[in-house]
Design an enzyme around this catalytic site. Sequence first.
Site, PDB file in Angstrom:
ATOM      1  N   HIS A   1      -3.877   6.052   3.479  1.00  0.00           N
ATOM      2  CA  HIS A   1      -4.565   4.856   2.975  1.00  0.00           C
ATOM      3  C   HIS A   1      -4.047   3.582   3.628  1.00  0.00           C
ATOM      4  O   HIS A   1      -4.802   2.810   4.236  1.00  0.00           O
ATOM      5  CB  HIS A   1      -4.376   4.798   1.458  1.00  0.00           C
ATOM      6  CG  HIS A   1      -5.227   3.820   0.739  1.00  0.00           C
ATOM      7  ND1 HIS A   1      -4.892   2.488   0.617  1.00  0.00           N
ATOM      8  CD2 HIS A   1      -6.397   3.968   0.081  1.00  0.00           C
ATOM      9  CE1 HIS A   1      -5.818   1.866  -0.093  1.00  0.00           C
ATOM     10  NE2 HIS A   1      -6.750   2.743  -0.425  1.00  0.00           N
TER      11      HIS A   1
ATOM     12  N   ASP B   1       0.830  -1.201   0.000  1.00  0.00           N
ATOM     13  CA  ASP B   1       0.000   0.000   0.000  1.00  0.00           C
ATOM     14  C   ASP B   1       0.869   1.257   0.000  1.00  0.00           C
ATOM     15  O   ASP B   1       1.988   1.240  -0.510  1.00  0.00           O
ATOM     16  CB  ASP B   1      -0.925  -0.042   1.227  1.00  0.00           C
ATOM     17  CG  ASP B   1      -2.283   0.573   0.954  1.00  0.00           C
ATOM     18  OD1 ASP B   1      -2.335   1.797   0.780  1.00  0.00           O
ATOM     19  OD2 ASP B   1      -3.277  -0.160   0.920  1.00  0.00           O
TER      20      ASP B   1
ATOM     21  N   SER C   1     -11.164  -0.829  -0.766  1.00  0.00           N
ATOM     22  CA  SER C   1      -9.847  -0.851  -0.110  1.00  0.00           C
ATOM     23  C   SER C   1      -9.975  -1.195   1.357  1.00  0.00           C
ATOM     24  O   SER C   1      -9.158  -1.923   1.920  1.00  0.00           O
ATOM     25  CB  SER C   1      -9.170   0.520  -0.209  1.00  0.00           C
ATOM     26  OG  SER C   1      -8.435   0.665  -1.382  1.00  0.00           O
TER      27      SER C   1
ATOM     28  N   ASN D   1     -13.773   0.009  -7.267  1.00  0.00           N
ATOM     29  CA  ASN D   1     -14.819   0.968  -6.933  1.00  0.00           C
ATOM     30  C   ASN D   1     -15.506   1.579  -8.147  1.00  0.00           C
ATOM     31  O   ASN D   1     -15.965   2.709  -8.104  1.00  0.00           O
ATOM     32  CB  ASN D   1     -14.218   2.107  -6.100  1.00  0.00           C
ATOM     33  CG  ASN D   1     -13.671   1.634  -4.789  1.00  0.00           C
ATOM     34  OD1 ASN D   1     -14.097   0.625  -4.247  1.00  0.00           O
ATOM     35  ND2 ASN D   1     -12.695   2.353  -4.272  1.00  0.00           N
TER      36      ASN D   1
END
Length: 438
Positions: free
Chosen positions: A124, A87, A288, A216
Amino acid sequence: MNRRAPHGGGARALAAGGAVAALVAGLVVAPIGGAPTAAADTCQPSVTAVPQTAAVPWAQTALRYGDLAPYVAPAASGARIKVAVVDSGIDVSAPQLAGAVDVQDSVSLVNPATYPPTADALGHGTMVAGIIAARARAGVAVVGMAPSVVSLLSIRTYQVCESEDAPIAAGILQAVQRGAKIINVSAGSPTDTPDMASAVRTAQAAGVLIVAAAGNLGAQQDGDPLQYPAAYPGVIAVAAVGSDRTAAPYSEHGADIGLAAPGGTSDAPLLGVGPAADGTLASGMGTSFAAPYVTAAAALVWNRYPSLTAAQVRQRLYETADRVAADAPDHSYGWGIVDPYAALTSVAAPAPATSAPPVPAAPLTFPVVSQRPDLTGRTLAVGGGGLLSAGGVAGVAWLARRRKRDARLTAARSALTASERTDPGTTDEIRGERRHVG
């Protein structure tokens, strides 16, 4: 590799070189109270700052965190399950992640001197990590699902922009080399590249379980394009549901969906750990943030049943999932919503990984979320004293400007011609699809 952004959030698309230039030119905004620069608006953090609260997040209630305590003790061997978070980094200055990350074995694949694995300008990766392993903290109800049984590896593949051409495949390989048993990839690409496919095969041959966000674009692009690595066989592709137990409007659909998990919506976003030394929380939504709930559940299962293979862990999660659709697997929910308590307490031996999971008895009960939390007008400098804690860069303000970005995105899409809306060759930059929800 034409790599798409982490699925939890969004930012305007930039070429890799452009992203670096923007950072050097003052991409990162001023510390608390400072006005954001024009450059900062092109590359915004993935999550929104939220004050500390003792309110229990709805996702924790929905997944029965309170029932898990008897089953989350470390294995008799004392060894923790190594979980790699591929990530944007994990900020180890966040109080609730103290001791959760194996700092020595973590790695950054994007200029580690400037962008170390233990810092996170986007927020994130830190929120993903917190969903898995956040420690309890007085006065704060946010906690990870598996803090006592996992050791996190931060595999940083992003600098500061989600639109970067991130080396996700290389990150998967690094995770395997460092002994990860589970790899969480809350990012993806619509392109099935040889290097990504090879990295996934290598991980699976090593007995590693990969959990990946499904994407998404469910409400943004016809056809729900497959996302990689989520779409590869053997990878658990995770869709998102809201607080009403139904599929989130942005969550992608398809035959590749394995499980669903809380991902949040604009009215009921998820609450998690933010990348801040003062413990400020974060809010976000997207597949996520659904993926790490499944990752944490897999870690708990593997800790309790250490003799299982990766395929058997996956199968156990499938067969104990809370069925939402009558005819599972369903294109919106896969086998259902992950149910960690059922996965830990089922007495049935795991069936062969190719068999259809049976229907479990007790469904999950999602709480009623009456109102949206106050997420407006709050900014935060990442790290102590207005400095990025491990990166030596000026503080990052978290900008609560989702509605403004969504309005710009809607206007951009309205300007597309009919052929552009249906042409799969239309670039992400034209479509604006790097601006994912969350």
